[in-house]
Design a protein around this motif. Structure first.
Motif, PDB file in Angstrom:
ATOM      1  N   GLN A   4       0.852  -1.176   0.000  1.00  0.00           N
ATOM      2  CA  GLN A   4       0.000   0.000   0.000  1.00  0.00           C
ATOM      3  C   GLN A   4       0.890   1.228   0.000  1.00  0.00           C
ATOM      4  OE1 GLN A   4      -2.662   0.115   3.333  1.00  0.00           O
ATOM      5  NE2 GLN A   4      -3.550   2.059   2.748  1.00  0.00           N
ATOM      6  N   ALA A   5       0.566   2.177  -0.824  1.00  0.00           N
ATOM      7  CA  ALA A   5       1.345   3.408  -0.894  1.00  0.00           C
ATOM      8  C   ALA A   5       0.849   4.388   0.164  1.00  0.00           C
ATOM      9  CB  ALA A   5       1.216   4.034  -2.274  1.00  0.00           C
ATOM     10  N   ILE A   6       1.803   5.038   0.831  1.00  0.00           N
ATOM     11  CA  ILE A   6       1.462   6.087   1.787  1.00  0.00           C
ATOM     12  C   ILE A   6       2.365   7.285   1.518  1.00  0.00           C
ATOM     13  CG2 ILE A   6       0.685   4.489   3.583  1.00  0.00           C
ATOM     14  CD1 ILE A   6       3.324   5.088   5.060  1.00  0.00           C
ATOM     15  N   TYR A  26      22.792  -0.184  -3.070  1.00  0.00           N
ATOM     16  CA  TYR A  26      22.209  -0.535  -4.364  1.00  0.00           C
ATOM     17  C   TYR A  26      20.756  -0.982  -4.220  1.00  0.00           C
ATOM     18  CZ  TYR A  26      27.114  -0.416  -5.636  1.00  0.00           C
ATOM     19  OH  TYR A  26      28.413  -0.020  -5.811  1.00  0.00           O
ATOM     20  N   ARG A  27      20.031  -0.259  -3.401  1.00  0.00           N
ATOM     21  CA  ARG A  27      18.606  -0.543  -3.195  1.00  0.00           C
ATOM     22  C   ARG A  27      17.814   0.728  -3.410  1.00  0.00           C
ATOM     23  NH1 ARG A  27      18.510  -4.715   1.881  1.00  0.00           N
ATOM     24  NH2 ARG A  27      19.816  -6.224   0.835  1.00  0.00           N
ATOM     25  N   SER A  28      16.509   0.555  -3.497  1.00  0.00           N
ATOM     26  CA  SER A  28      15.655   1.731  -3.646  1.00  0.00           C
ATOM     27  C   SER A  28      15.447   2.383  -2.277  1.00  0.00           C
ATOM     28  CB  SER A  28      14.294   1.333  -4.230  1.00  0.00           C
ATOM     29  OG  SER A  28      13.561   0.580  -3.277  1.00  0.00           O
ATOM     30  N   VAL A  29      15.073   3.648  -2.299  1.00  0.00           N
ATOM     31  CA  VAL A  29      14.759   4.351  -1.052  1.00  0.00           C
ATOM     32  C   VAL A  29      13.608   3.634  -0.341  1.00  0.00           C
ATOM     33  CG1 VAL A  29      13.862   6.523  -0.096  1.00  0.00           C
ATOM     34  CG2 VAL A  29      15.642   6.571  -1.851  1.00  0.00           C
ATOM     35  N   ASP A  30      12.626   3.155  -1.115  1.00  0.00           N
ATOM     36  CA  ASP A  30      11.500   2.418  -0.526  1.00  0.00           C
ATOM     37  C   ASP A  30      11.988   1.200   0.258  1.00  0.00           C
ATOM     38  OD1 ASP A  30       9.852   4.247  -1.739  1.00  0.00           O
ATOM     39  OD2 ASP A  30       8.995   2.845  -3.189  1.00  0.00           O
ATOM     40  N   GLU A  31      12.931   0.449  -0.343  1.00  0.00           N
ATOM     41  CA  GLU A  31      13.464  -0.741   0.323  1.00  0.00           C
ATOM     42  C   GLU A  31      14.206  -0.382   1.612  1.00  0.00           C
ATOM     43  OE1 GLU A  31      15.228  -4.380  -1.853  1.00  0.00           O
ATOM     44  OE2 GLU A  31      15.429  -2.677  -3.247  1.00  0.00           O
ATOM     45  N   VAL A  32      15.035   0.655   1.531  1.00  0.00           N
ATOM     46  CA  VAL A  32      15.798   1.082   2.709  1.00  0.00           C
ATOM     47  C   VAL A  32      14.853   1.506   3.818  1.00  0.00           C
ATOM     48  CG1 VAL A  32      17.412   2.815   3.613  1.00  0.00           C
ATOM     49  CG2 VAL A  32      17.849   1.718   1.403  1.00  0.00           C
ATOM     50  N   LEU A  33      13.846   2.268   3.470  1.00  0.00           N
ATOM     51  CA  LEU A  33      12.891   2.733   4.472  1.00  0.00           C
ATOM     52  C   LEU A  33      12.107   1.566   5.063  1.00  0.00           C
ATOM     53  CD1 LEU A  33      11.806   5.190   5.920  1.00  0.00           C
ATOM     54  CD2 LEU A  33      10.206   5.530   4.047  1.00  0.00           C
ATOM     55  N   ALA A  34      11.632   0.657   4.230  1.00  0.00           N
ATOM     56  CA  ALA A  34      10.881  -0.506   4.723  1.00  0.00           C
ATOM     57  C   ALA A  34      11.751  -1.376   5.632  1.00  0.00           C
ATOM     58  CB  ALA A  34      10.338  -1.318   3.552  1.00  0.00           C
TER      59      ALA A  34
END
Length: 151
Positions: A4-6, A26-34
């Motif tokens: 789900q996008a927030i 070498y990851r996305s910001v989304d991955e790092v944050l999750a």
């Protein structure tokens, strides 16, 4: 697992840190944050979901709130009643209502102990000194009079 996008508003320095961590790994910001959220909100295994979530969320509390959480959440009258029931259970069979009350008070006591332990562990991780106290620092039946039951 459904995603789900927030929308989250972050200060520019925090966004820069996330972007830098993403570049370095070498990851996305989304991955790092999750991954950061998952690591931060890790809960002890084997607990009911509500309690595990509560203990995990304690990592987000302020130092002051954690210090407040190191105090028992069981009222003195409840502690006294639990001691009464435990003593009675050692001398006779408890009535069904007494046994149910004992079970409920014991569950509340265990929950309080887990909350206190989690708060102390997080404070220790944050560099606060944790003083050693006896395992059971509550007064014994001999040190408590009946006036506490009405407190």
């Amino acid at each position: 697992m459904l995603e789900q996008a927030i929308t989250v508003r972050l200060a520019p320095p925090l966004i820069a840190k996330l972007k830098r961590a993403a570049e370095l790994t070498y990851r996305s910001v989304d991955e790092v944050l999750a991954n950061t959220i998952n690591a931060t909100l890790i809960a002890p295994p084997g607990l009911p979901d509500d309690l595990a979530g509560e203990l995990a969320a304690m990592r987000l509390l302020s130092d002051r709130a954690l210090q407040a959480a190191t105090h028992p959440s069981l009222a003195p009258a409840q502690q006294y009643r639990l001691r009464q029931l435990n003593h009675a259970a050692g001398t006779r069979a408890l009535a069904p209502t007494e046994a149910a009350e004992q079970t409920a008070l014991l569950a509340a006591h265990h929950r309080s102990v887990l909350r206190r332990a989690q708060a102390l562990a997080i404070l220790a991780e944050r560099g606060y000194p944790v003083r050693q106290t006896p395992f059971d620092a509550s007064p014994t039946d001999d040190e408590t009079d009946d006036s506490e039951a009405t407190a």
